[in-house]
Design a protein around this motif. Structure first.
Motif, mmCIF file in Angstrom:
data_model
loop_
_atom_site.group_PDB
_atom_site.id
_atom_site.type_symbol
_atom_site.label_atom_id
_atom_site.label_comp_id
_atom_site.label_asym_id
_atom_site.label_seq_id
_atom_site.Cartn_x
_atom_site.Cartn_y
_atom_site.Cartn_z
ATOM 1 N N PRO A 345 0.925 -0.937 -0.132
ATOM 2 C CA PRO A 345 0.173 0.173 0.141
ATOM 3 C C PRO A 345 0.753 1.196 0.098
ATOM 4 C CG PRO A 345 -0.853 -1.604 1.734
ATOM 5 C CD PRO A 345 0.419 -1.932 1.216
ATOM 6 N N ASP A 413 -2.926 1.628 -5.197
ATOM 7 C CA ASP A 413 -3.596 1.889 -3.919
ATOM 8 C C ASP A 413 -3.340 2.777 -2.965
ATOM 9 O OD1 ASP A 413 -5.709 1.374 -2.178
ATOM 10 O OD2 ASP A 413 -4.993 -0.735 -1.441
ATOM 11 N N GLN A 415 -3.732 4.577 0.191
ATOM 12 C CA GLN A 415 -4.287 4.373 1.255
ATOM 13 C C GLN A 415 -4.146 5.967 2.351
ATOM 14 O OE1 GLN A 415 -3.589 0.788 3.275
ATOM 15 N NE2 GLN A 415 -4.262 -0.296 1.589
ATOM 16 N N ARG A 443 -9.051 5.069 2.574
ATOM 17 C CA ARG A 443 -8.456 3.788 1.946
ATOM 18 C C ARG A 443 -7.738 3.097 2.836
ATOM 19 N NH1 ARG A 443 -10.593 1.162 -2.780
ATOM 20 N NH2 ARG A 443 -8.930 -0.053 -3.453
ATOM 21 N N PRO A 444 -8.154 1.618 3.223
ATOM 22 C CA PRO A 444 -9.215 1.019 2.785
ATOM 23 C C PRO A 444 -10.687 1.887 3.122
ATOM 24 C CG PRO A 444 -7.831 -0.261 4.124
ATOM 25 C CD PRO A 444 -7.299 1.102 4.370
ATOM 26 N N THR A 473 -13.582 4.837 -2.820
ATOM 27 C CA THR A 473 -13.154 4.986 -1.442
ATOM 28 C C THR A 473 -14.242 5.612 -0.447
ATOM 29 O OG1 THR A 473 -12.412 7.415 -2.156
ATOM 30 C CG2 THR A 473 -10.858 5.674 -2.249
#
Length: 518
Positions: A345, A413, A415, A443-444, A473
């Motif tokens: 991530p 991704d 985050q 994010r997550p 998101t």
């Protein structure tokens, strides 16, 4: 080197007459001659000793044809203008040498000839020995003799090593002493020294040179040219082909088909070289590994491991020579992959680099795209120095050369901890209650919970909660509060994910409107 003396006329075996009272003569049995040319008659004689003094006076030689009587006289050395056959005695009669040359004979002059000597009291006709002169109309000119020498030794098989000092010797013989040949060479290469020699016995010419591979299988021609007494020209020629032994030269390698070689195709490497004797061929990889023998190397189905340098060695007992070629196996982009650095991530605001690698020949070019098809970068790397939530998504790398392209992708991704949107609010509901909205992004994707006065929202019979996703998101939650709960002083929206949590307070719910707490 010995050169046998020959004459253009062909003599039969000499016949020596028996001595009669010490008179004798030596003549050939016959002489062949050609019409229009001279004829050479070698002749010696002996006499009785009592006439030796007479012979030292003023002797004359007489030739009689087809008999020995005076009316058969055709030649008298003292009356050259009156002779039926022109010529002269070249020998010295005082030395008992009666050698004679008859000029421009014709077929009518054919016959048997007898010699007579006269000097003072000496008068003698040699009847027991004669020479037959055979005059023909046709001329058969003998070819010159052509020989090869190395170190003054004749080379019979015509084979010499490159770099040897050699001589080509050509000799030709006169058709008669007055018709001498001239000799000429073809070809006459450069750096060759020529020597000529000419006398009444024979004519010779010699070429001296150092052999090179360029002389191999070269045909040397020696031409003898005769100018006859009637001004006609006759030529004859002898040839010699030189065989030069030498190591490989001009070794080269070619590729068929020419140009780039595609992966999986067939290719043939051909080696050629010039050497004598014929060369043998051996093939090597650049690491020295021997892989094949013979003039050709065939690869039926190429692989990328076949790229590299190939050597052909041409060799015979006189030396060796190498030639090489670079085999370039080409293919489209393959094994394309994308990696992110750092891996895993990516935190919002941090830096991330995407790296693309691919195997292709020739080398591939790289282009980066977002999932919507937007081209964003070229080159093997894509760096984002400060990420934001818009950088999340799919990234494509396209590796391409002239033979084809291949794509690879990675999901980035980005985050971050939950963030509640400023769009939260509460409104009075037409049903008499209150509808509040809380929107959160993270994010997550975070979870969202409602609390009234610090307590989780009661079961659905007292309130109604509905959620919906916002993009990749976000989460939006709606809560409906019945009027009977309006005395609750606060409403709280709480959101959390693995990276953190956040909350938002809503006040004065009972007044039928919301006042968010900062």
């Amino acid at each position: 080197m010995k050169v046998a003396k020959k004459f253009a006329v062909f003599y039969c075996l000499f016949r020596v007459a028996l001595c009669i009272d010490s008179f004798s003569i030596t003549l050939p049995q016959s002489v062949d001659a050609v019409g229009g040319l001279c004829v050479f008659v070698p002749c010696t004689f002996t006499i009785e000793a009592r006439f030796d003094t007479d012979l030292q006076g003023d002797p004359k030689g007489i030739w009689r044809k087809d008999g020995t009587t005076e009316d058969q006289t055709v030649f008298d050395s003292t009356t050259p203008k009156d002779n039926k056959i022109k010529g002269n005695i070249t020998g010295d009669l005082r030395m008992k040498d009666c050698t004679t040359i008859f000029n421009s004979v014709n077929k009518a002059d054919s016959g048997r000839y007898y010699f007579r000597i006269e000097s003072g009291e000496l008068k003698y006709t040699y009847r027991t020995a004669s020479v037959y002169i055979n005059v023909s109309d046709s001329l058969s000119v003998p070819k010159p003799t052509l020989s090869l020498y190395r170190d003054q030794m004749e080379v019979q098989d015509r084979r010499v090593l490159e770099g040897s000092s050699v001589s080509l010797f050509c000799s030709a013989f006169p058709l008669c002493p007055t018709v001498l040949p001239t000799l000429s060479w073809s070809p006459l290469p450069t750096n060759i020294r020529q020597e000529q020699n000419q006398n009444t016995s024979f004519t010779s010419s010699q070429l001296n040179f150092i052999t090179t591979h360029l002389h191999h299988e070269l045909r040397f021609n020696c031409t003898a040219t005769y100018q006859l007494e009637n001004n006609d020209i006759k030529t004859t020629q002898s040839s010699l082909v030189l065989r030069v032994l030498y190591g490989p030269k001009n070794t080269s390698v070619s590729v068929s088909p020419s140009g780039p070689v595609m992966l999986g195709s067939s290719v043939i490497l051909n080696c050629s070289s010039d050497g004598n004797p014929a060369v043998n061929y051996t093939w090597y990889r650049e690491n020295g590994e021997q892989i094949e023998t013979g003039p050709s190397l065939t690869i039926n189905k190429t692989e990328d491991t076949h790229s590299g340098l190939y050597y052909c060695r041409a060799q015979n007992q006189h030396g060796a020579q190498n030639s090489s070629v670079q085999l370039d196996i080409q293919y489209a982009a393959r094994n394309t992959s994308v990696s992110a650095s750092p891996s895993g991530p990516v935190m919002l605001g941090s830096s991330v680099t995407l790296n693309c690698s691919s195997d292709g020949n020739p080398a591939v070019n790289y282009t980066w795209y977002r999932e919507n098809g937007e081209q964003i970068e070229t080159g093997p790397s894509l760096t984002i120095n400060k990420t934001d939530d818009t950088h999340s998504g799919l990234y494509y790398c396209r590796a391409q050369n002239q033979h084809g392209a291949q794509n690879s992708s990675v999901q980035l991704d980005i985050q971050y901890a939950p963030q509640i949107s400023l769009s939260f609010h509460c409104n009075s509901s037409s049903k008499g209650g209150i509808m509040c909205v809380c929107e959160v992004h993270g994010r997550p994707v975070p979870k969202l919970e409602w609390r009234l006065s610090g307590q989780p929202v009661p079961p659905p019979e007292n309130s109604s909660v509905r959620e919906e996703s916002v993009g990749h998101t976000g989460l939006r939650s709606f809560i409906y509060i019945h009027q009977s709960l309006a005395d609750t002083p606060t409403l709280q929206c709480i959101s959390a994910n693995s990276l953190g949590s956040t909350s938002q307070l809503f006040y004065a719910v009972a007044t039928h409107h919301c006042s968010p707490a900062g």
